[in-house]
Design a protein around this motif. Structure first.
Motif, PDB file in Angstrom:
ATOM      1  N   THR A  46     -38.673 -11.207  -1.205  1.00  0.00           N
ATOM      2  CA  THR A  46     -38.185 -10.288  -2.235  1.00  0.00           C
ATOM      3  C   THR A  46     -38.047  -8.878  -1.668  1.00  0.00           C
ATOM      4  OG1 THR A  46     -39.238 -11.618  -3.949  1.00  0.00           O
ATOM      5  CG2 THR A  46     -38.638  -9.364  -4.544  1.00  0.00           C
ATOM      6  N   LEU A  47     -39.026  -8.429  -0.889  1.00  0.00           N
ATOM      7  CA  LEU A  47     -38.966  -7.108  -0.259  1.00  0.00           C
ATOM      8  C   LEU A  47     -37.798  -7.021   0.716  1.00  0.00           C
ATOM      9  CD1 LEU A  47     -40.242  -4.302   0.274  1.00  0.00           C
ATOM     10  CD2 LEU A  47     -41.601  -5.427   2.062  1.00  0.00           C
ATOM     11  N   LEU A  48     -37.614  -8.066   1.519  1.00  0.00           N
ATOM     12  CA  LEU A  48     -36.511  -8.080   2.486  1.00  0.00           C
ATOM     13  C   LEU A  48     -35.157  -8.067   1.774  1.00  0.00           C
ATOM     14  CD1 LEU A  48     -37.839 -10.640   5.118  1.00  0.00           C
ATOM     15  CD2 LEU A  48     -37.775  -8.156   5.300  1.00  0.00           C
ATOM     16  N   GLN A  49     -35.045  -8.776   0.674  1.00  0.00           N
ATOM     17  CA  GLN A  49     -33.793  -8.795  -0.082  1.00  0.00           C
ATOM     18  C   GLN A  49     -33.503  -7.428  -0.700  1.00  0.00           C
ATOM     19  OE1 GLN A  49     -34.782 -12.133  -2.591  1.00  0.00           O
ATOM     20  NE2 GLN A  49     -33.513 -13.535  -1.386  1.00  0.00           N
ATOM     21  N   ARG A  50     -34.546  -6.731  -1.153  1.00  0.00           N
ATOM     22  CA  ARG A  50     -34.347  -5.375  -1.678  1.00  0.00           C
ATOM     23  C   ARG A  50     -33.880  -4.436  -0.572  1.00  0.00           C
ATOM     24  NH1 ARG A  50     -39.705  -4.746  -5.326  1.00  0.00           N
ATOM     25  NH2 ARG A  50     -39.017  -6.068  -7.043  1.00  0.00           N
ATOM     26  N   THR A  51     -34.470  -4.570   0.604  1.00  0.00           N
ATOM     27  CA  THR A  51     -34.060  -3.760   1.746  1.00  0.00           C
ATOM     28  C   THR A  51     -32.604  -4.046   2.099  1.00  0.00           C
ATOM     29  OG1 THR A  51     -36.320  -3.838   2.594  1.00  0.00           O
ATOM     30  CG2 THR A  51     -34.609  -3.163   4.135  1.00  0.00           C
ATOM     31  N   GLU A  52     -32.233  -5.314   2.042  1.00  0.00           N
ATOM     32  CA  GLU A  52     -30.852  -5.712   2.320  1.00  0.00           C
ATOM     33  C   GLU A  52     -29.893  -5.055   1.318  1.00  0.00           C
ATOM     34  OE1 GLU A  52     -28.945  -9.909   3.644  1.00  0.00           O
ATOM     35  OE2 GLU A  52     -30.043  -9.940   1.751  1.00  0.00           O
ATOM     36  N   ARG A  53     -30.249  -5.074   0.057  1.00  0.00           N
ATOM     37  CA  ARG A  53     -29.408  -4.428  -0.965  1.00  0.00           C
ATOM     38  C   ARG A  53     -29.358  -2.914  -0.760  1.00  0.00           C
ATOM     39  NH1 ARG A  53     -31.854  -8.431  -4.128  1.00  0.00           N
ATOM     40  NH2 ARG A  53     -33.418  -6.989  -4.931  1.00  0.00           N
ATOM     41  N   GLY A  54     -30.468  -2.314  -0.320  1.00  0.00           N
ATOM     42  CA  GLY A  54     -30.496  -0.879  -0.035  1.00  0.00           C
ATOM     43  C   GLY A  54     -29.577  -0.518   1.113  1.00  0.00           C
ATOM     44  N   LEU A  55     -29.605  -1.325   2.172  1.00  0.00           N
ATOM     45  CA  LEU A  55     -28.692  -1.102   3.303  1.00  0.00           C
ATOM     46  C   LEU A  55     -27.245  -1.221   2.843  1.00  0.00           C
ATOM     47  CD1 LEU A  55     -30.500  -3.049   6.166  1.00  0.00           C
ATOM     48  CD2 LEU A  55     -30.061  -0.589   6.084  1.00  0.00           C
ATOM     49  N   ASP A  56     -26.980  -2.217   2.028  1.00  0.00           N
ATOM     50  CA  ASP A  56     -25.632  -2.418   1.501  1.00  0.00           C
ATOM     51  C   ASP A  56     -25.190  -1.200   0.680  1.00  0.00           C
ATOM     52  OD1 ASP A  56     -23.332  -4.292   1.049  1.00  0.00           O
ATOM     53  OD2 ASP A  56     -23.959  -4.022  -1.039  1.00  0.00           O
ATOM     54  N   ALA A  57     -26.107  -0.637  -0.086  1.00  0.00           N
ATOM     55  CA  ALA A  57     -25.793   0.524  -0.923  1.00  0.00           C
ATOM     56  C   ALA A  57     -25.492   1.762  -0.080  1.00  0.00           C
ATOM     57  CB  ALA A  57     -26.941   0.813  -1.878  1.00  0.00           C
ATOM     58  N   ILE A  58     -25.957   1.800   1.151  1.00  0.00           N
ATOM     59  CA  ILE A  58     -25.664   2.910   2.055  1.00  0.00           C
ATOM     60  C   ILE A  58     -24.375   2.643   2.835  1.00  0.00           C
ATOM     61  CG2 ILE A  58     -26.453   4.144   4.118  1.00  0.00           C
ATOM     62  CD1 ILE A  58     -29.344   3.608   3.063  1.00  0.00           C
ATOM     63  N   ILE A  59     -24.209   1.422   3.313  1.00  0.00           N
ATOM     64  CA  ILE A  59     -23.064   1.099   4.170  1.00  0.00           C
ATOM     65  C   ILE A  59     -21.759   1.095   3.383  1.00  0.00           C
ATOM     66  CG2 ILE A  59     -22.037  -0.690   5.632  1.00  0.00           C
ATOM     67  CD1 ILE A  59     -24.910  -1.459   6.434  1.00  0.00           C
ATOM     68  N   GLN A  60     -21.777   0.588   2.172  1.00  0.00           N
ATOM     69  CA  GLN A  60     -20.542   0.504   1.383  1.00  0.00           C
ATOM     70  C   GLN A  60     -19.904   1.885   1.165  1.00  0.00           C
ATOM     71  OE1 GLN A  60     -20.986  -1.911  -2.082  1.00  0.00           O
ATOM     72  NE2 GLN A  60     -18.845  -1.796  -2.620  1.00  0.00           N
ATOM     73  N   PRO A  61     -20.636   2.908   0.734  1.00  0.00           N
ATOM     74  CA  PRO A  61     -20.015   4.236   0.619  1.00  0.00           C
ATOM     75  C   PRO A  61     -19.603   4.819   1.974  1.00  0.00           C
ATOM     76  CG  PRO A  61     -22.074   4.173  -0.607  1.00  0.00           C
ATOM     77  CD  PRO A  61     -21.980   2.899   0.155  1.00  0.00           C
ATOM     78  N   ALA A  62     -20.357   4.472   3.040  1.00  0.00           N
ATOM     79  CA  ALA A  62     -19.986   4.952   4.379  1.00  0.00           C
ATOM     80  C   ALA A  62     -18.636   4.373   4.801  1.00  0.00           C
ATOM     81  CB  ALA A  62     -21.071   4.588   5.394  1.00  0.00           C
ATOM     82  N   VAL A  63     -18.408   3.105   4.488  1.00  0.00           N
ATOM     83  CA  VAL A  63     -17.109   2.484   4.786  1.00  0.00           C
ATOM     84  C   VAL A  63     -16.014   3.180   3.982  1.00  0.00           C
ATOM     85  CG1 VAL A  63     -15.742   0.374   4.482  1.00  0.00           C
ATOM     86  CG2 VAL A  63     -18.010   0.248   5.495  1.00  0.00           C
ATOM     87  N   PHE A  64     -16.275   3.461   2.732  1.00  0.00           N
ATOM     88  CA  PHE A  64     -15.301   4.160   1.897  1.00  0.00           C
ATOM     89  C   PHE A  64     -15.009   5.553   2.460  1.00  0.00           C
ATOM     90  CE2 PHE A  64     -14.215   7.016  -1.585  1.00  0.00           C
ATOM     91  CZ  PHE A  64     -13.096   6.382  -2.104  1.00  0.00           C
ATOM     92  N   ALA A  65     -16.059   6.268   2.866  1.00  0.00           N
ATOM     93  CA  ALA A  65     -15.885   7.617   3.417  1.00  0.00           C
ATOM     94  C   ALA A  65     -15.086   7.568   4.722  1.00  0.00           C
ATOM     95  CB  ALA A  65     -17.244   8.271   3.644  1.00  0.00           C
ATOM     96  N   CYS A  66     -15.368   6.585   5.575  1.00  0.00           N
ATOM     97  CA  CYS A  66     -14.606   6.431   6.818  1.00  0.00           C
ATOM     98  C   CYS A  66     -13.137   6.156   6.521  1.00  0.00           C
ATOM     99  CB  CYS A  66     -15.176   5.307   7.675  1.00  0.00           C
ATOM    100  SG  CYS A  66     -16.617   5.742   8.635  1.00  0.00           S
TER     101      CYS A  66
END
Length: 173
Positions: free
Chosen positions: A9-29
């Motif tokens: 559960t902790l690892l899945q939350r971390t995965e979602r957190g990374l996704d929440a950072i990478i997705q806007p970074a892709v949009f910004a790029c």
């Protein structure tokens, strides 16, 4: 394996957190890439070409490609041929998935090492127009590969705990 569920559960939350950072970074790029290319076109047509736009566009495209590949990897969107594995009995399918994920993890670790070494070799070099260290350009390879390795570790644990990982889903708005 009930002890593994809180960790998963902790690892899945971390995965979602990374996704929440990478997705806007892709949009910004992507937005920056569109802006830089537009500036390049307008400056060539109306004025004197702005020299650094081509180099920045190239660097943005490299980062966009790796960050986008990381998102696709996390969502299970890369090409996969699964008809043979799908035909296997459940236990063999789980074993095949575990072996495949282990091979992917080994590949990711190798790419992290190779990318880091290449980044170090190029660290003395500066880009022609922007005069930034090429370390920043090449850092995307070990960075994104490390994130993909993390996603693979989560998938491995999900395979061990549940038999297969949760179906990758788009984040809910």
């Amino acid at each position: 394996m009930s002890f593994a569920q809180p960790l998963l559960t902790l690892l899945q939350r971390t995965e979602r957190g990374l996704d929440a950072i990478i997705q806007p970074a892709v949009f910004a790029c992507m937005a920056a890439l569109i802006g830089v290319i537009t500036l390049q076109i307008v400056s060539r047509v109306l004025f004197t070409a702005v020299g650094w736009t081509e180099e920045l566009a190239r660097f943005l495209l490299v980062w966009l490609t790796f960050l986008g590949a990381t998102l696709a990897f996390q969502r299970g969107r890369h090409i996969a041929v699964t008809f043979l594995v799908d035909a296997l009995p459940a236990r063999l399918r789980k074993l095949a998935r575990f072996v495949a994920l282990s091979v992917v993890l080994a590949l990711m670790i190798a790419l992290i090492v190779i990318g880091y070494r290449y980044m170090q070799v190029q660290s003395f070099q500066k880009s022609a127009s922007l005069r930034i260290s090429m370390t920043y350009v090449y850092a995307v390879m070990p960075f994104c590969t490390a994130i993909m390795a993390w996603y693979t570790l989560v998938d491995l644990l999900e395979t061990l705990v549940h038999g297969k990982p949760d179906t990758p889903q788009e984040p809910q708005p």
